[in-house]
Scaffold this active site. Structure first.
Site, PDB file in Angstrom:
ATOM      1  N   ARG A   1      19.535 -23.373  -9.001  1.00 19.62           N
ATOM      2  CA  ARG A   1      20.771 -22.290 -10.028  1.00 19.62           C
ATOM      3  C   ARG A   1      19.870 -22.200 -11.048  1.00 19.62           C
ATOM      4  O   ARG A   1      18.973 -23.509 -11.804  1.00 19.62           O
ATOM      5  CB  ARG A   1      21.580 -23.801 -10.528  1.00 19.62           C
ATOM      6  CG  ARG A   1      22.117 -24.997  -9.593  1.00 19.62           C
ATOM      7  CD  ARG A   1      23.516 -25.598  -9.877  1.00 19.62           C
ATOM      8  NE  ARG A   1      22.334 -27.029 -10.037  1.00 19.62           N
ATOM      9  CZ  ARG A   1      21.988 -27.730  -8.977  1.00 19.62           C
ATOM     10  NH1 ARG A   1      22.331 -27.255  -7.812  1.00 19.62           N
ATOM     11  NH2 ARG A   1      22.147 -28.719  -9.291  1.00 19.62           N
TER      12      ARG A   1
ATOM     13  N   GLU B   1       0.347  -1.388  -0.048  1.00 18.12           N
ATOM     14  CA  GLU B   1       0.058  -0.007   0.484  1.00 18.12           C
ATOM     15  C   GLU B   1       0.736   1.262  -0.059  1.00 18.12           C
ATOM     16  O   GLU B   1       0.714   2.200  -0.057  1.00 18.12           O
ATOM     17  CB  GLU B   1      -0.636  -0.044   1.315  1.00 18.12           C
ATOM     18  CG  GLU B   1      -1.528  -0.930   1.221  1.00 18.12           C
ATOM     19  CD  GLU B   1      -0.998  -2.427   2.839  1.00 18.12           C
ATOM     20  OE1 GLU B   1      -2.092  -2.629   3.539  1.00 18.12           O
ATOM     21  OE2 GLU B   1       0.133  -2.342   1.905  1.00 18.12           O
TER      22      GLU B   1
ATOM     23  N   GLU C   1      12.311 -33.076  -0.880  1.00 21.48           N
ATOM     24  CA  GLU C   1      12.569 -33.737  -1.370  1.00 21.48           C
ATOM     25  C   GLU C   1      13.152 -35.223  -1.855  1.00 21.48           C
ATOM     26  O   GLU C   1      13.646 -35.850  -2.472  1.00 21.48           O
ATOM     27  CB  GLU C   1      14.080 -33.092  -2.506  1.00 21.48           C
ATOM     28  CG  GLU C   1      13.001 -31.708  -2.707  1.00 21.48           C
ATOM     29  CD  GLU C   1      13.989 -30.669  -3.855  1.00 21.48           C
ATOM     30  OE1 GLU C   1      15.292 -31.777  -4.005  1.00 21.48           O
ATOM     31  OE2 GLU C   1      13.866 -29.657  -4.635  1.00 21.48           O
TER      32      GLU C   1
ATOM     33  N   CYS D   1      -3.155  -3.790   7.400  1.00 20.43           N
ATOM     34  CA  CYS D   1      -2.926  -3.239   8.455  1.00 20.43           C
ATOM     35  C   CYS D   1      -3.224  -2.308   8.958  1.00 20.43           C
ATOM     36  O   CYS D   1      -2.827  -1.175   9.507  1.00 20.43           O
ATOM     37  CB  CYS D   1      -1.122  -3.880   9.211  1.00 20.43           C
ATOM     38  SG  CYS D   1       0.534  -3.051   8.377  1.00 20.43           S
TER      39      CYS D   1
ATOM     40  N   ALA E   1      14.007 -44.252  -7.721  1.00 24.18           N
ATOM     41  CA  ALA E   1      15.048 -44.797  -8.493  1.00 24.18           C
ATOM     42  C   ALA E   1      14.951 -45.846  -9.321  1.00 24.18           C
ATOM     43  O   ALA E   1      14.711 -46.469  -8.860  1.00 24.18           O
ATOM     44  CB  ALA E   1      16.293 -43.818  -7.536  1.00 24.18           C
TER      45      ALA E   1
END
Length: 368
Positions: A209, A54, A298, A77, A164
């Site tokens: 990355r 704001e 992960e 706020c 995997a």
């Protein structure tokens, strides 16, 4: 008026999204000042401790803010934190109407900003594009209402649900476009979490990355390592990074190993252990106290299973590649002692192609 309000709130949302991944533990907020059907000011919250959306919008509007309408994605706020109350600035600017996307979810302040404005003669409308405004601030909402971070389970897997080719093997499954999306995701979360198995097998850097160097931000790195098996030479500890590596262990972990890890630069934290497993609720509470609002889990399989079995996941992101790994592959999640986990509260929100892969985005019931 409703269509006009929605149109300008979309502009405020566009502003708010510019701050995604940079405002934690504060929310992403966008604001637009409109006068005579023309945008005269706009802004967004850039990072915690700096002026709110704001303020930026009103500064740009200047004197044109008098008798104008302010569109803001989150209730202004009315309390003093690291910055002064936005309601005072709004009243001083002479804004005649405020349109709010969503009220502040904090139980202690919800509705206070709107009431302050109304009591001073400002017309207030709320719940405009509320779902969209909530959608960009799910981590903030979760942290504000529970004290814990938003938990995202992320995995790249084969069509037959394997992450995997076999136990102890590091397997690249998804394509380059999925990898780029993962790094963009890392750039938006506060922390990345892996289990010790992933830490030992992959020796990951757990950094961000992106294509443009210097544009990414490394999140906090977290490892669940009850017995402190991670070596001090681990890449995530030894690499140059702007972020820390935290290792969660049991209270009975070897003190000498702890000292070596701390000397190498890691932060070691202890939590209770039950049946050889770290107390995940205690881990999340510790992160919440540190103002961590989002965690990207992960892997690996046991860690995924533990979060799902304990009903601690809020979102699941699965990058599914067009390959099969067979019955020797490692499953997405393993559940010791249980044959089936109830996933009835999981709702698939969207699917999207990334090259040859498909990203499945699912959300769990927030009322759990």
């Amino acid at each position: 008026m409703a269509d006009i309000d929605r149109s300008y709130m979309h502009l405020a949302l566009r502003e708010a999204k510019k701050g995604i991944g940079r405002t934690s533990p504060n929310p992403c907020v966008g604001a637009v000042v409109v006068k005579n059907n023309k945008v005269v000011g706009k802004g967004y919250h850039k990072r915690a401790g700096t002026p709110h959306a704001e303020i930026h919008a009103l500064r740009e509007a200047g004197k044109k803010a008098k008798d104008a309408t302010l569109y803001v994605t989150l209730e202004p706020c009315n309390h003093t934190g690291r910055t002064p109350p936005c309601t005072k600035v709004i009243l001083r600017a002479g804004i005649s109407r405020v349109v709010i996307g969503m009220l502040d979810p904090n139980p202690g302040v919800a509705g206070g900003g709107a009431k302050k404005l109304v009591s001073n003669g400002v017309a207030v409308s709320s719940s405009i594009l509320e779902n969209e405004c909530r959608g960009i601030n799910l981590p903030f909402i979760k942290h504000t209402t529970t004290g814990r971070p938003w938990v995202i389970i992320k995995a790249g897997m084969s069509i037959d649900g394997k992450i995997a080719a076999g136990p102890g093997q590091s397997t690249r499954i998804t394509g380059q476009k999925s990898l780029q999306r993962v790094h963009a995701l890392r750039n938006q979360v506060d922390a990345i979490l892996v289990g010790i198995g992933t830490g030992l097998v992959d020796d990951p850097s757990l950094t961000t990355r992106l294509h443009r160097r210097g544009s990414g931000r490394d999140p906090l790195r977290l490892v669940l390592d009850a017995e402190l098996r991670l070596p001090e030479s681990a890449t995530m500890i030894q690499q140059e990074s702007s972020s820390q590596t935290w290792i969660f262990c049991g209270r009975g972990a070897d003190k000498k190993k702890r000292s070596k890890l701390e000397e190498a630069g890691a932060v070691v934290k202890t939590v209770p252990v039950s049946k050889g497993m770290l107390d995940l609720k205690a881990v999340l509470s510790e992160l919440g106290k540190a103002q961590i609002t989002s965690v990207l889990v992960e892997g690996g399989s046991k860690v995924h299973g533990s979060f799902l079995q304990a009903n601690l996941a809020d979102q699941i992101l699965l990058f599914v590649a067009p390959v099969f790994l067979g019955d020797q592959g490692v499953p997405l999640a393993s559940f010791p002692g249980k044959k089936k986990i109830d996933m009835s509260q999981l709702k698939i929100m969207s699917t999207r192609r990334y090259g040859d892969d498909v990203l499945i985005d699912g959300r769990f019931n927030l009322k759990r």
